[in-house]
Write a protein that holds these residues in place. Structure first.
Motif, mmCIF file in Angstrom:
data_model
loop_
_atom_site.group_PDB
_atom_site.id
_atom_site.type_symbol
_atom_site.label_atom_id
_atom_site.label_comp_id
_atom_site.label_asym_id
_atom_site.label_seq_id
_atom_site.Cartn_x
_atom_site.Cartn_y
_atom_site.Cartn_z
ATOM 1 N N SER A 19 -8.874 16.169 5.335
ATOM 2 C CA SER A 19 -7.597 15.490 5.564
ATOM 3 C C SER A 19 -6.909 15.161 4.258
ATOM 4 O O SER A 19 -7.528 14.687 3.307
ATOM 5 C CB SER A 19 -7.820 14.211 6.367
ATOM 6 O OG SER A 19 -6.587 13.520 6.539
ATOM 7 N N LYS A 20 -5.612 15.385 4.220
ATOM 8 C CA LYS A 20 -4.818 15.041 3.046
ATOM 9 C C LYS A 20 -4.218 13.640 3.147
ATOM 10 O O LYS A 20 -3.520 13.199 2.247
ATOM 11 C CB LYS A 20 -3.706 16.069 2.846
ATOM 12 C CG LYS A 20 -4.201 17.467 2.502
ATOM 13 C CD LYS A 20 -3.040 18.437 2.372
ATOM 14 C CE LYS A 20 -3.503 19.833 2.019
ATOM 15 N NZ LYS A 20 -4.048 19.930 0.667
ATOM 16 N N VAL A 21 -4.451 12.956 4.253
ATOM 17 C CA VAL A 21 -3.964 11.596 4.439
ATOM 18 C C VAL A 21 -5.153 10.637 4.288
ATOM 19 O O VAL A 21 -6.208 10.860 4.869
ATOM 20 C CB VAL A 21 -3.327 11.407 5.825
ATOM 21 C CG1 VAL A 21 -2.696 10.027 5.940
ATOM 22 C CG2 VAL A 21 -2.288 12.486 6.081
ATOM 23 N N ALA A 22 -4.956 9.575 3.518
ATOM 24 C CA ALA A 22 -6.022 8.596 3.318
ATOM 25 C C ALA A 22 -5.460 7.201 3.474
ATOM 26 O O ALA A 22 -4.242 6.999 3.422
ATOM 27 C CB ALA A 22 -6.654 8.769 1.932
ATOM 28 N N TRP A 23 -6.348 6.225 3.665
ATOM 29 C CA TRP A 23 -5.888 4.847 3.776
ATOM 30 C C TRP A 23 -6.971 3.886 3.303
ATOM 31 O O TRP A 23 -8.143 4.237 3.198
ATOM 32 C CB TRP A 23 -5.444 4.524 5.195
ATOM 33 C CG TRP A 23 -6.543 4.281 6.196
ATOM 34 C CD1 TRP A 23 -7.056 3.076 6.572
ATOM 35 C CD2 TRP A 23 -7.260 5.264 6.963
ATOM 36 N NE1 TRP A 23 -8.043 3.233 7.535
ATOM 37 C CE2 TRP A 23 -8.175 4.577 7.791
ATOM 38 C CE3 TRP A 23 -7.215 6.656 7.041
ATOM 39 C CZ2 TRP A 23 -9.043 5.233 8.661
ATOM 40 C CZ3 TRP A 23 -8.070 7.315 7.906
ATOM 41 C CH2 TRP A 23 -8.966 6.598 8.705
ATOM 42 N N ILE A 24 -6.538 2.670 3.007
ATOM 43 C CA ILE A 24 -7.446 1.603 2.619
ATOM 44 C C ILE A 24 -6.953 0.308 3.253
ATOM 45 O O ILE A 24 -5.735 0.064 3.324
ATOM 46 C CB ILE A 24 -7.540 1.468 1.075
ATOM 47 C CG1 ILE A 24 -8.581 0.420 0.679
ATOM 48 C CG2 ILE A 24 -6.183 1.178 0.453
ATOM 49 C CD1 ILE A 24 -8.873 0.391 -0.809
ATOM 50 N N ASP A 25 -7.873 -0.498 3.737
ATOM 51 C CA ASP A 25 -7.547 -1.780 4.361
ATOM 52 C C ASP A 25 -8.065 -2.932 3.516
ATOM 53 O O ASP A 25 -9.148 -2.852 2.925
ATOM 54 C CB ASP A 25 -8.180 -1.891 5.753
ATOM 55 C CG ASP A 25 -7.529 -0.972 6.763
ATOM 56 O OD1 ASP A 25 -6.346 -0.621 6.572
ATOM 57 O OD2 ASP A 25 -8.205 -0.589 7.737
ATOM 58 N N LYS A 26 -7.287 -3.990 3.472
ATOM 59 C CA LYS A 26 -7.743 -5.258 2.894
ATOM 60 C C LYS A 26 -7.086 -6.368 3.698
ATOM 61 O O LYS A 26 -5.871 -6.590 3.588
ATOM 62 C CB LYS A 26 -7.395 -5.378 1.413
ATOM 63 C CG LYS A 26 -8.015 -6.603 0.742
ATOM 64 C CD LYS A 26 -7.800 -6.583 -0.753
ATOM 65 C CE LYS A 26 -8.425 -7.810 -1.424
ATOM 66 N NZ LYS A 26 -9.883 -7.883 -1.253
ATOM 67 N N GLY A 27 -7.880 -7.024 4.532
ATOM 68 C CA GLY A 27 -7.323 -8.042 5.409
ATOM 69 C C GLY A 27 -6.309 -7.434 6.353
ATOM 70 O O GLY A 27 -6.575 -6.427 7.012
ATOM 71 N N ASP A 28 -5.133 -8.035 6.415
ATOM 72 C CA ASP A 28 -4.077 -7.560 7.309
ATOM 73 C C ASP A 28 -3.195 -6.484 6.678
ATOM 74 O O ASP A 28 -2.179 -6.094 7.259
ATOM 75 C CB ASP A 28 -3.190 -8.740 7.741
ATOM 76 C CG ASP A 28 -3.954 -9.746 8.594
ATOM 77 O OD1 ASP A 28 -4.940 -9.348 9.233
ATOM 78 O OD2 ASP A 28 -3.559 -10.938 8.610
ATOM 79 N N ILE A 29 -3.569 -6.026 5.484
ATOM 80 C CA ILE A 29 -2.788 -5.012 4.776
ATOM 81 C C ILE A 29 -3.439 -3.646 4.956
ATOM 82 O O ILE A 29 -4.651 -3.496 4.814
ATOM 83 C CB ILE A 29 -2.697 -5.329 3.269
ATOM 84 C CG1 ILE A 29 -2.128 -6.731 3.034
ATOM 85 C CG2 ILE A 29 -1.853 -4.274 2.561
ATOM 86 C CD1 ILE A 29 -0.729 -6.933 3.545
#
Length: 225
Positions: A19-29
């Motif tokens: 996948s070329k799409v990535a994400w990261i979570d921190k709390g509600d962000i």
């Protein structure tokens, strides 16, 4: 070169290794990363079909991945990053392919819509996908941040801030590709003006995205999330 090392970080998530799409979570962000140089390597008689320096776009698989991630984004404040700007201030695509479709996804997500997204192309950049953002809670996409243009500019389209940052190399006032923005800085080697960069702070307590610039950059701007 860049994404290989980015994806080695355990906090960075992808739907699959390809996948070329990535994400990261921190709390509600939730921060999502797109690849605006999603260009296939195709040779026609030994010549590249697409010039990677001049052509920018996002293909259907990446759009499908983005939709899948957003459909499972519940009660999040979302900020999206990419290399190149997706759309112009008038709302037209600023990518060679499908920048306007990504903006439509953002808008549909904020409106909690469901439906079909389709363009008039076929082949390498044809898109025909469905989406359903009706069960995402209070989630909204507030900002899209990019560089590429070698200047700074901020504009809002359909309630989403599009933020273009400088992040420019130092090539001198008389260099053919130096923008007027960088010429005005009178940048010099071995001085702070040689650099152009930013620290970006997303502050959920203040509901602000704060950008601190150094070198050939505006020192501080902020936007609501």
């Amino acid at each position: 070169m860049v994404t290989k090392h980015d994806f080695e970080q355990p906090e960075i998530k992808r739907l699959s290794l390809g996948s070329k799409v990535a994400w990261i979570d921190k709390g509600d962000i939730r921060v999502i990363f797109l690849n605006t140089s999603d260009i296939p390597y195709i040779l026609n008689g030994g010549t590249k079909k697409y010039d990677f320096k001049k052509v920018r776009g996002i293909r259907e698989q990446q759009i499908e991945d983005l939709i899948s991630i957003l459909e499972k984004t519940i009660d999040k404040h979302v900020v999206v990053f990419g290399h190149a700007n997706l759309i112009s201030q008038s709302g037209r695509s600023a990518l060679n392919f499908n920048g306007d479709l990504v903006q439509k996804i953002f808008t549909s997500f904020n409106n909690k819509d469901s439906g079909q997204l389709k363009n008039e192309l076929s082949g390498d950049f044809g898109v025909n996908v469905r989406y359903n953002f009706t069960d995402t809670g209070i989630s909204t996409i507030s900002n899209y941040i990019c560089g590429h243009m070698h200047y700074e500019k901020y504009y809002k389209v359909n309630g989403i801030n599009h933020i273009i940052l400088n992040c420019s190399a130092l090539m001198g006032k008389k260099h053919g590709v130096t923008t007027d923005y960088n010429k005005k800085w009178d940048r010099r080697y071995n001085e702070i003006s040689e650099l152009a960069g930013y620290f970006i702070n997303i502050n959920p307590d203040k509901m602000l995205l704060q950008i601190f610039g150094y070198g050939a950059a505006t020192r501080f701007v902020s936007f609501e999330i």
